[in-house]
Design a protein around this motif. Sequence first.
Motif, PDB file in Angstrom:
ATOM      1  N   TYR A   2       0.837  -1.202   0.000  1.00 36.49           N
ATOM      2  CA  TYR A   2       0.000   0.000   0.000  1.00 36.49           C
ATOM      3  C   TYR A   2       0.874   1.255   0.000  1.00 36.49           C
ATOM      4  O   TYR A   2       0.641   2.205  -0.743  1.00 36.49           O
TER       5      TYR A   2
ATOM      6  N   VAL B 284       1.173   4.453  -2.660  1.00 32.19           N
ATOM      7  CA  VAL B 284       1.020   5.847  -2.228  1.00 32.19           C
ATOM      8  C   VAL B 284       2.200   6.681  -2.707  1.00 32.19           C
ATOM      9  O   VAL B 284       2.035   7.756  -3.296  1.00 32.19           O
TER      10      VAL B 284
ATOM     11  N   ALA C 173      -2.210  10.215   2.877  1.00 27.54           N
ATOM     12  CA  ALA C 173      -2.904   8.921   2.939  1.00 27.54           C
ATOM     13  C   ALA C 173      -3.460   8.704   4.341  1.00 27.54           C
ATOM     14  O   ALA C 173      -2.705   8.531   5.297  1.00 27.54           O
TER      15      ALA C 173
ATOM     16  N   TYR D  13      -5.826   3.968   3.455  1.00 26.05           N
ATOM     17  CA  TYR D  13      -4.980   4.458   2.370  1.00 26.05           C
ATOM     18  C   TYR D  13      -5.781   5.233   1.320  1.00 26.05           C
ATOM     19  O   TYR D  13      -5.459   5.216   0.147  1.00 26.05           O
ATOM     20  N   ASP D  14      -6.814   5.943   1.780  1.00 28.55           N
ATOM     21  CA  ASP D  14      -7.440   6.942   0.916  1.00 28.55           C
ATOM     22  C   ASP D  14      -6.403   8.018   0.605  1.00 28.55           C
ATOM     23  O   ASP D  14      -5.665   8.441   1.489  1.00 28.55           O
ATOM     24  N   LEU D  15      -6.367   8.461  -0.636  1.00 26.66           N
ATOM     25  CA  LEU D  15      -5.471   9.564  -0.988  1.00 26.66           C
ATOM     26  C   LEU D  15      -6.290  10.840  -1.112  1.00 26.66           C
ATOM     27  O   LEU D  15      -7.347  10.854  -1.746  1.00 26.66           O
TER      28      LEU D  15
ATOM     29  N   LYS E 266     -10.948  13.471  -0.854  1.00 30.72           N
ATOM     30  CA  LYS E 266     -10.436  12.220  -1.412  1.00 30.72           C
ATOM     31  C   LYS E 266     -10.549  12.189  -2.932  1.00 30.72           C
ATOM     32  O   LYS E 266     -11.573  12.553  -3.495  1.00 30.72           O
TER      33      LYS E 266
END
Length: 279
Positions: A124, A128, A144, A156-158, A164
């Motif tokens: 992950y 990123v 993140a 691990y949303d960017l 987002k």
Amino acid sequence: MKNWKEIIRHNTFRYMDHSTVNTVAGKPNTALASFAIDDTLAISVSEEASPPVIRLWVHSNTIVLGIPDSRLPHIEEGMAFLEENNYQGIIRNSGGLAVALDEGVLNISLIIPGAQNLSIYDCYEAMVRFVQAMFTDLTDAIEAYEIVGSYCPGDYDLSIDGKKFAGISQRRVKKGISVQIYLDIEGNSKERASFIREFYRIAKQDEDTAFTYPEVNPEVMASLSDLLGIPLTVEEVKQRVITTLKDLTEEIVTIPVQKTEQENFDKRYQQMIKRNETI
């Protein structure tokens, strides 16, 4: 935590652009085919029959559901809502919840070996960092962490400034790892989020469920174009993928689907079909 460049860096990368093709391995280029081909490539990479792969894919009007979504109490009504609005709904074989795909959303699959040595978090983190490197000339504000109120929320949303624009999932097949990310590049992110919010309203109908589904807030979602204040396109971002990859490999090659891969793909595709027969 391993160094992200060492995780991704390999002498050779296989590049596959499925963002504009009509078929993948002889099947219509839908999300069903995308998840089947990623499994296939993970097997090939695991068996050293293929170098590591970076694959780009785009699908129009598709809602990719997670396995928990298939257990919504009124999923049949939710699927009917998607169909009535000319969306295809499919259940993926990797983690996560509902995600909206269309021509403004670029998906990247990073398929590498080493599942026995690399943790889920290593992979992950590598994705990123790869995305941050793709846009390093435009921003250093990509972070993140989970964006509450987004669809398919996760650690691990960017995001940029709390909005987002991307989410990551991961699947492991044998010793191969497929790290998949969707990047919201252009288009109306709030409309996408509102559509998924309506899907959940119809498919859940305020019933109590053992699983906690997201309460989607369209205001916490945005496209990279909006966040950066420049008119980015999917084609431009595809070039950024290649440019960033070139710093991590000695050569980028294109290899068509091989005979054994075709056989594995046919099996995996049928598994995706069977998975989706439940809805």
